[in-house]
Every structure is written in C-alpha cells, then in structure tokens.
Design a protein around this motif. Structure first.
Motif, PDB file in Angstrom:
ATOM      1  N   UNK A 289      -9.770   7.703   2.209  1.00 27.81           N
ATOM      2  CA  UNK A 289     -10.736   7.190   3.170  1.00 27.81           C
ATOM      3  C   UNK A 289     -10.375   5.781   3.615  1.00 27.81           C
ATOM      4  N   UNK A 290      -9.859   4.976   2.692  1.00 30.34           N
ATOM      5  CA  UNK A 290      -9.465   3.603   3.051  1.00 30.34           C
ATOM      6  C   UNK A 290      -8.296   3.600   4.027  1.00 30.34           C
ATOM      7  N   UNK A 291      -7.520   4.680   4.039  1.00 31.23           N
ATOM      8  CA  UNK A 291      -6.301   4.724   4.854  1.00 31.23           C
ATOM      9  C   UNK A 291      -6.543   4.720   6.350  1.00 31.23           C
ATOM     10  N   UNK A 292      -7.788   4.926   6.773  1.00 30.65           N
ATOM     11  CA  UNK A 292      -8.075   4.926   8.205  1.00 30.65           C
ATOM     12  C   UNK A 292      -7.781   6.273   8.832  1.00 30.65           C
ATOM     13  N   UNK A 293      -8.337   6.528  10.025  1.00 29.02           N
ATOM     14  CA  UNK A 293      -8.246   7.864  10.632  1.00 29.02           C
ATOM     15  C   UNK A 293      -6.813   8.349  10.840  1.00 29.02           C
TER      16      UNK A 293
ATOM     17  N   UNK B 122       0.800  -1.220   0.000  1.00 33.32           N
ATOM     18  CA  UNK B 122       0.000   0.000   0.000  1.00 33.32           C
ATOM     19  C   UNK B 122       0.826   1.259   0.000  1.00 33.32           C
ATOM     20  N   UNK B 123       2.146   1.131  -0.260  1.00 27.00           N
ATOM     21  CA  UNK B 123       2.970   2.330  -0.265  1.00 27.00           C
ATOM     22  C   UNK B 123       2.629   3.228  -1.452  1.00 27.00           C
ATOM     23  N   UNK B 124       2.279   2.562  -2.588  1.00 24.00           N
ATOM     24  CA  UNK B 124       1.881   3.329  -3.769  1.00 24.00           C
ATOM     25  C   UNK B 124       0.655   4.176  -3.481  1.00 24.00           C
ATOM     26  N   UNK B 125      -0.324   3.551  -2.820  1.00 18.52           N
ATOM     27  CA  UNK B 125      -1.551   4.270  -2.487  1.00 18.52           C
ATOM     28  C   UNK B 125      -1.241   5.429  -1.543  1.00 18.52           C
ATOM     29  N   UNK B 126      -0.326   5.192  -0.593  1.00 17.69           N
ATOM     30  CA  UNK B 126       0.039   6.243   0.359  1.00 17.69           C
ATOM     31  C   UNK B 126       0.686   7.414  -0.364  1.00 17.69           C
ATOM     32  N   UNK B 127       1.556   7.075  -1.331  1.00 20.70           N
ATOM     33  CA  UNK B 127       2.197   8.148  -2.111  1.00 20.70           C
ATOM     34  C   UNK B 127       1.152   8.963  -2.873  1.00 20.70           C
ATOM     35  N   UNK B 128       0.198   8.232  -3.484  1.00 21.57           N
ATOM     36  CA  UNK B 128      -0.854   8.914  -4.234  1.00 21.57           C
ATOM     37  C   UNK B 128      -1.643   9.846  -3.308  1.00 21.57           C
ATOM     38  N   UNK B 129      -1.936   9.341  -2.103  1.00 25.98           N
ATOM     39  CA  UNK B 129      -2.698  10.164  -1.150  1.00 25.98           C
ATOM     40  C   UNK B 129      -1.924  11.432  -0.791  1.00 25.98           C
ATOM     41  N   UNK B 130      -0.611  11.272  -0.618  1.00 26.77           N
ATOM     42  CA  UNK B 130       0.212  12.430  -0.265  1.00 26.77           C
ATOM     43  C   UNK B 130       0.210  13.454  -1.400  1.00 26.77           C
ATOM     44  N   UNK B 131       0.357  12.946  -2.626  1.00 29.76           N
ATOM     45  CA  UNK B 131       0.319  13.835  -3.798  1.00 29.76           C
ATOM     46  C   UNK B 131      -1.038  14.521  -3.876  1.00 29.76           C
ATOM     47  N   UNK B 132      -2.095  13.758  -3.547  1.00 33.55           N
ATOM     48  CA  UNK B 132      -3.448  14.316  -3.598  1.00 33.55           C
ATOM     49  C   UNK B 132      -3.672  15.373  -2.529  1.00 33.55           C
ATOM     50  N   UNK B 133      -2.803  15.407  -1.531  1.00 33.92           N
ATOM     51  CA  UNK B 133      -2.878  16.483  -0.539  1.00 33.92           C
ATOM     52  C   UNK B 133      -2.102  17.712  -1.015  1.00 33.92           C
TER      53      UNK B 133
ATOM     54  N   UNK C  79      -4.125   7.478   9.066  1.00 30.13           N
ATOM     55  CA  UNK C  79      -3.360   7.516   7.811  1.00 30.13           C
ATOM     56  C   UNK C  79      -1.941   6.969   8.029  1.00 30.13           C
ATOM     57  N   UNK C  80      -1.845   5.803   8.676  1.00 31.64           N
ATOM     58  CA  UNK C  80      -0.538   5.264   9.064  1.00 31.64           C
ATOM     59  C   UNK C  80       0.380   5.031   7.866  1.00 31.64           C
ATOM     60  N   UNK C  81      -0.202   4.594   6.752  1.00 32.64           N
ATOM     61  CA  UNK C  81       0.634   4.329   5.575  1.00 32.64           C
ATOM     62  C   UNK C  81       1.317   5.610   5.099  1.00 32.64           C
ATOM     63  N   UNK C  82       0.539   6.699   5.091  1.00 29.60           N
ATOM     64  CA  UNK C  82       1.115   7.984   4.654  1.00 29.60           C
ATOM     65  C   UNK C  82       2.145   8.465   5.676  1.00 29.60           C
ATOM     66  N   UNK C  83       1.810   8.303   6.967  1.00 26.19           N
ATOM     67  CA  UNK C  83       2.735   8.755   8.014  1.00 26.19           C
ATOM     68  C   UNK C  83       4.037   7.972   7.979  1.00 26.19           C
ATOM     69  N   UNK C  84       3.987   6.738   7.429  1.00 24.00           N
ATOM     70  CA  UNK C  84       5.188   5.900   7.403  1.00 24.00           C
ATOM     71  C   UNK C  84       6.093   6.226   6.215  1.00 24.00           C
ATOM     72  N   UNK C  85       5.600   7.048   5.285  1.00 22.09           N
ATOM     73  CA  UNK C  85       6.436   7.382   4.117  1.00 22.09           C
ATOM     74  C   UNK C  85       7.697   8.118   4.582  1.00 22.09           C
ATOM     75  N   UNK C  86       8.843   7.789   3.988  1.00 26.57           N
ATOM     76  CA  UNK C  86      10.098   8.430   4.433  1.00 26.57           C
ATOM     77  C   UNK C  86      10.029   9.955   4.421  1.00 26.57           C
ATOM     78  N   UNK C  87       9.410  10.513   3.377  1.00 22.90           N
ATOM     79  CA  UNK C  87       9.353  11.977   3.282  1.00 22.90           C
ATOM     80  C   UNK C  87       8.571  12.564   4.456  1.00 22.90           C
ATOM     81  N   UNK C  88       7.481  11.903   4.823  1.00 25.34           N
ATOM     82  CA  UNK C  88       6.648  12.404   5.921  1.00 25.34           C
ATOM     83  C   UNK C  88       7.394  12.271   7.235  1.00 25.34           C
ATOM     84  N   UNK C  89       8.099  11.143   7.426  1.00 21.94           N
ATOM     85  CA  UNK C  89       8.877  10.957   8.662  1.00 21.94           C
ATOM     86  C   UNK C  89       9.940  12.033   8.789  1.00 21.94           C
ATOM     87  N   UNK C  90      10.596  12.302   7.658  1.00 29.43           N
ATOM     88  CA  UNK C  90      11.658  13.308   7.681  1.00 29.43           C
ATOM     89  C   UNK C  90      11.075  14.668   8.066  1.00 29.43           C
ATOM     90  N   UNK C  91       9.906  14.985   7.480  1.00 30.20           N
ATOM     91  CA  UNK C  91       9.269  16.271   7.792  1.00 30.20           C
ATOM     92  C   UNK C  91       8.894  16.319   9.263  1.00 30.20           C
TER      93      UNK C  91
END
Lengths: 394, 105
Positions: A138-142, A87-98, A144-156
């Motif tokens: 919406x599938x990511x859950x409240x 689901x990392x691809x989906x997380x990336x897409x969600x981040x881009x969509x933000x 958004x752990x997948x997005x939060x786990x992305x390296x870019x988000x962790x670094x930020x």
C-alpha cells in the motif's frame, strides 16, 4: 559460437545499456543496441573464455558509463535523474508477496483435488502471506514504481514480443480477450460461492449472484490497470479462478456425463428417422403373406416393439418377439388408459416389376437357361457373360 | 594535455576518414582508428559518433548477416558525407598548419 558461450554476460550488459538509454526514442535505442550487440560479440570473442560480467565491465566500463559516453558522442541529451534506489528491499518483499501466495493458491488448488482439507490450508496460508505484505504494497503507491523498477520486472516487461511479429499479434489477441475473462471469473466466483460454500445445486441463485458479481469483476479489471496495488489481490484470485475453470469441466465429465448419455438411446426398429411399427410381407405377385418370421444376417429375430406408452413414457404392452408378421400396430387409448391392438388392415403395395430385377442379379439368369428360351435377356448392363454361355447349346 | 579532450573535436573527421577508405561496421571503424594510432578513443564514443553522423544524413547503412554472432551493420559514406569530409579536412589542415606554426615557431 562465442555468442552462445558468453551470451549471459552480453545480454546483461545490453539490458543495462537499454535501461540507461530508456528515455530515448525506442527506434533509436534499438538501432544503437543492434550496433552494440555486434560490438559485444566482438569484444566477447577477444576476451575468450574470461568473458564474464566483470571482464566486460573492465573492458568497456559499466553499462551506465558506456551509455553516458555514447550519449555525449552521439549528441543525445544526458540521462534524466533517476529516482534514488532506496526501498529496493521493500519492493523485493512486495514482489515475493505477489508470487508466493499465488504459488500457494495454485498448489493448494491442485492439492484439493486429492485432499480438500489440506488444499484449503495451502490456499489460506498463501492468502495470509499476502495479507502480511499489505502495508508494504500500500505504501508503494498506485503505480508501484519501486517494484516496476526491479531488474527482474523490467526484464519480464521487455520480454513482451514485438507487436508486428506473429507472437506479438498472438499476445495482443490474447490480451484483447481480457474483458471476457472478467465476465468468466465473475461466473466462476458465483459458482464457487453458490455451489461449494452454500452447497446449493440450482441455477437461479448462481445466475443472480453472477449478475451481481460481473460489474464488480469488470470494475476491478479496469481499476487494476490504474492502481497496480490491486494486482496483489487480483493475481492470486485469478489463479484460483483459473483452477476452478479447469476443474469444473473435469467434474462434469466425471459426475455429470453418464446420466445424460443414457437418455439418448432410441429403442425399436428404425429406418433413417422413421420408426417401423409393423412389417407387411408380400410375395413376388404382390399377394400378402401371413405368419412370416424375419431374421437378420446373424439369425437374430427382427423385432418391432409395441409403440404404446403410458403418461410416464414406459411401454405399456409388448408383443412377444416370437409373434409372426404382420403383427398389427398398437396405440394408446386415452379413455381406458391402456393399449389397443390395431390389426393389419388391407394394404395395396407396389411390387417391383420383374424387368428391374435382372440388372440386380444378372449372374443368376444364364444358369437357368440351357435349352430353354433365352427369355429375360439381360439388358446392356451385363452383355458378355450370357451370350458366351448360350452358344454351346445353340 | 589530455588527448581525449583533443579527440572529441576531431572524432567526426577521424571516423569519416576511416569510412572513406572502406565501408565498415562499428568495431572495424574502432580498430581502424586504433591502428592509425588513436588508442585513447573510447568504444562508446565511436558508436555514438557513428549514430550522430548517420542521423545527420552523412552515412548510409546496410546489414550483413554474420554466422558467428549478431548481424553486422555496415556504414558507408554517401555524397553528403564525402562533402563533409572534404570540408572538414580543409578546416583541419588550416587549423593544424596554424597550430604547427604557433607551436613550432
């Protein structure tokens, strides 16, 4: 200077290590990373110009393997099982969509200051892009752990400064202002709806809508802290609200200011905050003078306009600036609706006594005195000059 | 026999022995071990061991700023560390003697 040259690879390695140790106490992790940062710097110096990511990996193993070995030697518990990286691809897409819709909203808002139509187009396109991502988000859950786990988000998330540093205290202070922003954005949303969408230029509907929107905005603020999915709605709207907040003062400065500036002008002749309506000249003995004209230092006549206004505030009768002083005053007569001239009445004035004058003009006295009585002797204010002038005559 | 398995048991003693000669930062300790012939000791193991000995109260540490890179954290033996070194050395000698007798005999 090795540390600078190979900084990126070292930082990446440290970041990876920090991630792999993230379950340990923060103070312990920072102690370890202090040691390892120095170690990486030494290794980087040994590797020389080849010290890239791959070279560090070949020399020390992956950050994860390094962390595992360090844990074993230091007696720390081994790393907890991490969530599978699907689901990392989906997380990336969600981040881009933000990020992309937020960018479009900002760009559209700036464009709107030149061309409202195309600006709105950008904003709407950005919001459409965001809408496409809704199912994924919406599938990511409240949380958004997948997005939060992305390296870019962790670094930020890690780039938040230390809470005890000056920058950290500033960040905490700015963060504490968040509720104020929630109130402000409600007022801004009301201003946009009432002023821009409905085209109403009245304070009452704006105030009413703002009062209705404040609870919504505050609820959304608190809710977003729990349900991170709302960020996808809140961040683009916040960007838009921030643009409006910046644009409103500019609009007021351009369209609002000149009208209000004119009304503050005070006509007439004033001393401090006292309006002078007439001037009563007297001579040195206190005898009133009539038919006197007064001019300022540039030879322009000094005028006292009539102090008589009708109900709308316009002056009713004005004496011509050519009239000599004293002119008398004028007042509004409610019965006739016109102005009544009030002639100058008897006036007793206290003429300044001559003993005061020498202190003001001491240089005049000596030129008058040769041979005559040295009458109005200057007081102690200017002693030297008159006496030296007087000696040759005596 | 895999030397890394053997090393695990005696790494504490090895690190304490290196630090007994002179205070050192992590990489110096690592080099000290390598110079002494312990080539198979892993970098991360040395840093982990230093942390464990420090957390156990056997070492003290102090920071020395470095011009070239990150500051260096020096470790030194304290009284507890020296006691532990003496004790471990005794244990090691007994053990090594026993093994020598067993393998050599």
């Amino acid at each position: 200077m090795t540390a600078d040259v190979h900084g990126t690879a070292q930082r990446e390695y440290l970041d990876g290590l920090r991630d792999a140790l993230s379950d340990l106490p923060a103070t312990e992790v920072s102690e370890i990373l202090d040691d390892v940062a120095a170690h990486l710097s030494e290794v980087g110096a040994e590797l020389g110009t080849d010290a890239d990511r791959a070279a560090f990996g070949a020399r020390l193993g992956t950050p994860r393997a390094y962390a595992a070995e360090l844990r074993a030697a230091a007696g720390y518990p081994s790393a907890p099982q991490t969530a599978p990286a699907d689901g990392e691809g989906a997380a990336r897409f969600a981040l881009v969509a933000l990020l992309v819709p937020t960018g479009f909203v900002l760009f559209g808002g700036l464009t709107a200051s030149f061309d409202v139509g195309s600006g709105l187009g950008f904003v709407l396109f950005g919001l459409f892009l965001g809408a496409v991502a809704v199912p994924v988000v919406w599938r990511g859950g409240p949380r958004m752990t997948q997005v939060a786990a992305l390296p870019a988000v962790r670094r930020a998330a890690r780039s938040v400064p230390d809470p005890y540093s000056a920058a950290g205290r500033l960040t905490a202070f700015v963060a504490s202002l968040q509720p104020a922003w929630w109130l402000l954005r409600a007022v801004l949303a009301a201003a946009v709806v009432v002023g821009f969408v409905l085209g109403v230029r009245d304070g009452a509907p704006l105030l009413l809508l703002a009062v209705l929107l404040v609870p919504v905005s505050v609820w959304l603020g608190f809710r977003t802290r729990v349900d991170r999915r709302l960020l996808w709605l809140v961040v683009p709207l916040n960007a838009f609200a921030a643009l409006v907040a910046l644009a409103l003062p500019v609009a007021f400065a351009v369209y609002g200011a000149p009208r209000s500036a004119i009304t503050t002008y005070n006509a007439g002749l004033w001393q401090d905050d006292r309006r002078i309506e007439d001037i009563r000249p007297v001579d040195a003995d206190g005898v009133p003078l009539t038919g006197v004209y007064l001019f300022d230092q540039d030879g322009r006549p000094i005028d006292t306009p009539a102090n008589c206004y009708d109900d709308s505030g316009a002056p009713i009768a004005e004496q011509g600036p050519s009239a000599p002083y004293p002119r008398g005053t004028s007042g509004y007569d409610a019965r006739t609706g016109g102005c009544v001239a009030v002639p100058p009445g008897p006036l007793v004035v206290a003429v300044p006594t001559p003993t005061v004058t020498p202190t003001v003009t001491p240089t005049v006295t000596p030129t008058v005195t040769p041979g005559a009585t040295p009458a109005p002797t200057p007081t102690g204010a200017a002693p030297a000059a008159p006496t030296s002038q007087a000696t040759p005559t005596g | 026999m895999d030397p890394t398995q053997l090393l695990k048991g005696v790494l504490d003693l090895a690190v304490l022995a290196v630090l007994d000669r002179a205070d050192g930062y992590g990489y110096e300790v690592l080099r000290g071990l390598r110079t002494a012939g312990l080539h198979d000791v892993g970098d991360a193991s040395v840093y982990g061991t230093l942390r464990r000995l420090y957390n156990a109260g056997l070492l003290t540490s102090y920071v020395v700023p470095s011009e070239e890179g990150p500051h260096r954290k020096y470790y030194s033996l304290n009284a507890n560390g020296r006691d532990r070194l003496t004790e471990s050395t005794k244990t090691w000698r007994t053990f090594a003697g026993t093994m020598e007798g067993l393998v050599g005999g």
